[in-house]
Every structure is written in C-alpha cells, then in structure tokens.
Design a protein around this motif. Structure first.
Motif, mmCIF file in Angstrom:
data_model
loop_
_atom_site.group_PDB
_atom_site.id
_atom_site.type_symbol
_atom_site.label_atom_id
_atom_site.label_comp_id
_atom_site.label_asym_id
_atom_site.label_seq_id
_atom_site.Cartn_x
_atom_site.Cartn_y
_atom_site.Cartn_z
ATOM 1 N N GLY A 98 4.707 -3.634 65.305
ATOM 2 C CA GLY A 98 4.549 -2.787 64.131
ATOM 3 C C GLY A 98 3.966 -3.553 62.956
ATOM 4 O O GLY A 98 3.120 -3.036 62.212
ATOM 5 N N VAL A 99 4.414 -4.798 62.768
ATOM 6 C CA VAL A 99 3.869 -5.652 61.705
ATOM 7 C C VAL A 99 2.376 -5.882 61.929
ATOM 8 O O VAL A 99 1.562 -5.789 61.003
ATOM 9 N N LEU A 108 11.356 3.015 61.786
ATOM 10 C CA LEU A 108 11.494 4.444 61.508
ATOM 11 C C LEU A 108 10.733 5.269 62.549
ATOM 12 O O LEU A 108 11.232 6.283 63.046
ATOM 13 N N GLY A 109 9.523 4.837 62.878
ATOM 14 C CA GLY A 109 8.765 5.537 63.910
ATOM 15 C C GLY A 109 9.448 5.468 65.261
ATOM 16 O O GLY A 109 9.438 6.440 66.031
ATOM 17 N N ALA A 135 10.591 8.321 68.095
ATOM 18 C CA ALA A 135 10.290 8.209 69.524
ATOM 19 C C ALA A 135 11.561 8.332 70.365
ATOM 20 O O ALA A 135 11.578 9.006 71.410
ATOM 21 N N SER A 136 12.631 7.693 69.906
ATOM 22 C CA SER A 136 13.902 7.776 70.625
ATOM 23 C C SER A 136 14.439 9.196 70.637
ATOM 24 O O SER A 136 14.987 9.669 71.640
ATOM 25 N N LEU A 170 6.190 4.772 66.615
ATOM 26 C CA LEU A 170 6.197 6.067 67.288
ATOM 27 C C LEU A 170 5.546 5.980 68.664
ATOM 28 O O LEU A 170 6.064 6.518 69.652
ATOM 29 N N LEU A 171 4.408 5.295 68.748
ATOM 30 C CA LEU A 171 3.686 5.197 70.015
ATOM 31 C C LEU A 171 4.414 4.300 71.011
ATOM 32 O O LEU A 171 4.572 4.653 72.191
ATOM 33 N N LEU A 172 4.846 3.133 70.559
ATOM 34 C CA LEU A 172 5.436 2.160 71.480
ATOM 35 C C LEU A 172 6.908 2.418 71.743
ATOM 36 O O LEU A 172 7.457 1.925 72.731
#
Length: 374
Positions: free
Chosen positions: A222-223, A250-251, A255-256, A324-326
């Motif tokens: 994410g970073v 947060l993303g 996703a979870s 969100l994607l990963l």
C-alpha cells in the motif's frame, strides 16, 4: 519374542505416539472430521507431492475416508496410519512430516461460519503494526532532535527533514527505496499522531484475524502504491507520511468485508449488540464514513487551493486501492468460494498492472524536474 509380538508392540507404540501428537490437533476441529479436499490441498501446499505422487495421495485419502462422506475423522486417520494395507513406511513418514501443519491450516467449521471466532492473539499476538508504529515514532523523534539542533522547530503541522534519504523526492526517483521509506517521515505532530492512531486502531484489528505477515505485505504494498500514484500526478512534489499504508489498511477492511460478508453477519440478527456493531454492514459504513468525506474534502481542496493544499491525495487513493485490491487474495478468507478465488487473481493482476504502468511512466515521462545526481 516372536515376530508377531514385536509387531504388536511397535503398533501400540505407533498408536500411542500418534495419539499424543495428532489427537489434540484433531480435537481443535469439528467432531465430524476434516474435509478431504481441504486436507489434500493443504498437504500439497506443504510439499507432500515431492515425496508421494498426487495420484497415490488421492488413493490414500480415499482409503482413509471409509464412509465416503468426504470427511476424515481422527479414528479414520489412525486406521490409515496403522493399517497393514495402508501406507508404506516412507509414505507414513511423509504424512507425519506435513500433516500437523496441514491440519492447523484448515479453518474449523465453527470458525468458517462465525468470523468473530477467528479473533485470537494465539499462537502469535499482533507484531507488525505495533513494531512499525514504534519505528515510525522513533524516526520522527530522532529527526525532530536533529532539526531542533539545527534551529528548525518541529510544530504540530511543520518540520520535515527534506535532506533525509528516506523522503520521496521527484528529483531522486532513481533511489528506488524512497518509494517505500517515505512512510517513516511525517510533517509535524498532528500528521504523525493521526496516522499512528488510525493504523493501530484498524491495523491491529486486521492482524488479530489475518496474522502479522499478511498485514505486513498489505501495508508495504500500500505504501508503494501510494508513492507510485503520487508520482503520476504530482511530478514536482515530494512526499512524506505513512498515509499510503494507513489507507491500505482501510481498503483491506472493505476487502475483508466483501469476501467474508456472510460470516461477519453470523447471528447478528439475534439481538446481540456486539455482533450488530461488528457485522459487515456496520463495518462497511464505518470505513466509508472515514474514507469518503476525508478523501472528498481533500480532492475539493486540492482543486480549489492548488497552491496552498499540500496533502498527497493520490497517495491516499493509491494506498486505499492497493488494500482493496490485494486484500481479496492476501487476507484470510475463512470460507473461500470459487468466485472469490477468481476475483483474487483479477484484483492482483490489476494491482501488478498499475505498478508496472507507474514504473514505465517514471522511466519515460519527461515532465519531472531534472534529476539530482549529487
């Protein structure tokens, strides 16, 4: 002592050894047994097919499942391991070397139905989020002392050591580590405190369920996504702060929620206030309330105050998108469905395509300021 008596003694010793080492593991799962498909997949992941061909493994598991209900109980496991017509000595050794870990990796049925049952600090408590938070605070304190000695005050909203090799600077993009290490530098106390509070609050919650190594991967990617996104839109602007990692957390929460929606709503309609507050819709609403207004306001100020507003909006968006994607393929999915597996491959491909595009853009685009090779 006759050969038969020697065999009986060895078999009793084997049964005793198996009971001591494997029954506690089976007891942590459901009484009806372990799903054959899950057990086979986990054993293959642990490398058993390097020692037993896949066809033979299928045959042995079918042999163990005597009632053909696609579940293997502890008694069926014992029968397989001790049967004269079952495993050879080499196969028994191979089974024992991987079975304990394979069984531990299978999520019990009760935990697949109830997401809250997966909250546990055992066997390993949250490690990554507390450690990265402590590290970021220490780095901030060290540079604050250096700046003070140089006559520069670190205030609530100012005080950045731009000379630091950790800061992302467009003029030094060839120093690739800066796309990651900018997370250790913050602009003032408010910037630091807000990021640390958010990542402790939301990161530890994720780590308790999904374990530290998954959160480490998500946070760092994410970073990187945050700085990559920033480099696409803010060609002349440096970047500091851990917001890319924070927004990735947060993303990842969203996703979870997506892949564990049913399990998060387990018994949430029975009046238990705790389950209601931790249900999927409430979780989703909380995250969106935090993300949407903050991001919307930042985008508005970025457009209306381009010369005064210095928050890296696209770094936040990049980090959130990465989480969100990963989060779909990386986070624990306690009851994985086929479409969720497919979605995970798709979202991972999208992330990799984005990073690949950013790398190519950084290498070819001529609009960046002149490179500082000093």
């Amino acid at each position: 002592m006759s050969g038969r008596r020697v065999e009986d003694v060895e078999m009793r010793a084997l049964r005793s050894d198996l009971r001591r080492n494997f029954k506690p593991i089976f007891d942590r799962h459901d009484p009806e047994g372990l799903p054959v498909r899950d057990l086979q997949r986990e054993m293959e992941d642990e490398g058993i097919t390097d020692r037993i061909p896949r066809e033979r493994l299928n045959e042995l598991l079918d042999m163990a499942d005597r009632d053909d209900n696609q579940l293997i109980t502890y008694d069926e496991f014992i029968n397989l391991m001790t049967s004269e017509q079952g495993l050879t000595k080499a196969e028994r050794s191979a089974f024992r070397s991987v079975l304990a870990i394979a069984i531990e990796n299978i999520v019990p049925k009760s935990m697949r139905e109830d997401f809250l049952a997966n909250y546990s600090c055992c066997p390993v408590p949250p490690l990554f989020i507390p450690l990265i938070t402590l590290t970021e605070v220490i780095v901030f304190a060290v540079y604050a002392v250096e700046l003070k000695e140089a006559g520069v005050a670190v205030t609530a909203t100012s005080g950045v050591p731009m000379y630091s090799p950790l800061v992302y600077r467009p003029t030094r993009r060839y120093e690739a580590w800066r796309f990651l290490t900018y997370m250790f530098i913050h602009q003032g106390y408010i910037h630091l405190i807000s990021n640390m509070l958010f990542q402790l609050l939301f990161g530890v919650m994720l780590e308790v369920v999904h374990k530290w190594w998954r959160i480490l991967i998500l946070y760092l990617l994410g970073v990187i996504a945050g700085s990559m996104a920033h480099s696409l839109t803010d060609h002349h602007v440096s970047l500091v702060g851990a917001s890319g990692g924070v927004y990735a957390l947060l993303g990842a929460h969203i996703a979870s929620v997506i892949v564990n929606w049913r399990e998060m709503n387990y018994k949430c309609c029975e009046g238990n206030i705790g389950r209601i507050l931790l249900s999927a819709p409430v979780r989703l609403m909380i995250i969106l309330v935090l993300v949407v207004p903050d991001t919307g306001l930042a985008i508005y100020r970025r457009i209306s105050e381009p010369d005064n507003f210095k928050v890296g909006v696209t770094a936040h968006i990049g980090g959130f998108g990465a989480g969100l994607l990963l989060g779909v393929p990386i986070l624990k999915n306690i009851s994985r469905l086929p479409w969720e597996t497919t979605l995970g491959w798709v979202t991972m491909a999208v992330y990799l395509a984005f990073v690949g595009f950013c790398v190519i853009f950084n290498g070819l685009y001529q609009g960046y300021p002149p490179t500082d090779w000093s």
